[in-house]
Design a protein around this motif. Structure first.
Motif, mmCIF file in Angstrom:
data_model
loop_
_atom_site.group_PDB
_atom_site.id
_atom_site.type_symbol
_atom_site.label_atom_id
_atom_site.label_comp_id
_atom_site.label_asym_id
_atom_site.label_seq_id
_atom_site.Cartn_x
_atom_site.Cartn_y
_atom_site.Cartn_z
ATOM 1 N N GLU A 183 47.299 29.496 45.900
ATOM 2 C CA GLU A 183 47.453 29.852 47.305
ATOM 3 C C GLU A 183 48.813 30.475 47.616
ATOM 4 N N LEU A 184 49.749 30.358 46.676
ATOM 5 C CA LEU A 184 51.088 30.907 46.912
ATOM 6 C C LEU A 184 51.139 32.424 46.729
ATOM 7 N N PHE A 185 50.124 32.992 46.084
ATOM 8 C CA PHE A 185 50.145 34.414 45.757
ATOM 9 C C PHE A 185 48.861 35.093 46.219
ATOM 10 N N PRO A 186 48.976 36.337 46.675
ATOM 11 C CA PRO A 186 47.793 37.051 47.177
ATOM 12 C C PRO A 186 46.823 37.506 46.091
ATOM 13 N N SER A 187 47.248 37.468 44.827
ATOM 14 C CA SER A 187 46.361 37.920 43.750
ATOM 15 C C SER A 187 46.619 37.136 42.472
ATOM 16 N N HIS A 188 45.616 37.114 41.612
ATOM 17 C CA HIS A 188 45.768 36.451 40.315
ATOM 18 C C HIS A 188 46.832 37.153 39.473
ATOM 19 N N GLU A 189 46.902 38.450 39.605
ATOM 20 C CA GLU A 189 47.869 39.222 38.821
ATOM 21 C C GLU A 189 49.298 38.823 39.164
ATOM 22 N N GLN A 190 49.574 38.627 40.462
ATOM 23 C CA GLN A 190 50.922 38.243 40.862
ATOM 24 C C GLN A 190 51.264 36.824 40.414
ATOM 25 N N LEU A 191 50.283 35.943 40.460
ATOM 26 C CA LEU A 191 50.505 34.585 39.978
ATOM 27 C C LEU A 191 50.782 34.603 38.481
ATOM 28 N N ALA A 192 50.005 35.377 37.731
ATOM 29 C CA ALA A 192 50.194 35.484 36.286
ATOM 30 C C ALA A 192 51.579 36.015 35.951
ATOM 31 N N THR A 193 51.999 37.054 36.673
ATOM 32 C CA THR A 193 53.314 37.650 36.441
ATOM 33 C C THR A 193 54.423 36.650 36.737
ATOM 34 N N SER A 194 54.278 35.884 37.802
ATOM 35 C CA SER A 194 55.303 34.909 38.182
ATOM 36 C C SER A 194 55.414 33.787 37.151
ATOM 37 N N ILE A 195 54.280 33.341 36.614
ATOM 38 C CA ILE A 195 54.301 32.298 35.593
ATOM 39 C C ILE A 195 54.975 32.808 34.327
#
Length: 207
Positions: A183-195
């Protein structure tokens, strides 16, 4: 029908149409999906049979019990994951970018944590079942560790234990299954990049 044609036929189960998937493959694919999404206890062999469009007896034809089907399904899932991860990790590009692609694929398909599933199923699994699952799982860690060790040799990552990094990276990816993180990120791609950014900041070689 001529005697020659009759002689050419072999007795046994009817032959599947070439475009049809073998029943056992259908069962293992669906079982893997259901176990990964629902865990061990929440899905029964009867439910899996119904989803597959076969009888429970058909599942018993291929698998002696639920524990055996579960073990085979998890082995199947880990083998598919290893193949996909190897393809991405062996591709061209910076290690950080390749890790981001691996992370995205995993996060885009959330599933139960393997350790949680094993803990739930452990009373039903034999030592042989657990060993089979661990062996398939370890192939993934070996693959990641190989690339991390290579990156250490090339000076991209600080020296250390490649296998520890493999476990650390895999653990971080499991964060992508949590609704609170998604829920912290608008897309799976952004979450993946942040991790991957978080992992990379801790693992990269300091200048």
């Amino acid at each position: 029908m001529s005697k020659q044609k009759r002689a050419a036929r072999t007795p046994g189960r009817p032959k599947l149409n070439e475009q049809e998937m073998p029943i056992q493959e259908i069962i293992i694919q669906i079982a893997a999906k259901e176990f990964m999404e629902q865990g061990y206890e929440s899905i029964s062999l009867q439910q899996i049979a119904a989803i597959c469009g076969v009888t429970k007896a058909t599942i018993y034809y291929y698998y002696s019990n639920k524990a055996e089907l579960f073990t085979s399904a998890i082995e199947y899932m880990l083998t598919i994951a290893h193949k996909a991860t190897k393809s991405l990790m062996d591709s061209e590009g910076h290690l950080r970018d390749r890790l981001a692609r691996v992370a995205y694929i995993k996060i885009a398909r959330p599933h139960s944590d393997l350790e949680t599933m094993l803990k739930e199923a452990e009373k039903q699994l034999s030592e042989e079942h657990i060993q089979r699952i661990r062996s398939a799982e370890h192939l993934l860690y070996d693959l990641l560790a190989f690339h991390f060790e290579k990156a250490m040799t090339e000076g991209q990552l600080q020296s250390g234990s490649p296998m520890l990094l493999a476990h650390a990276f895999s653990s971080l990816l499991m964060m992508g299954n949590r609704d609170s993180a998604r829920e912290l990120f608008p897309s799976h791609e952004q979450l993946a990049t942040s991790i991957v950014d978080l992992f990379w900041q801790g693992a990269m070689k300091q200048q």
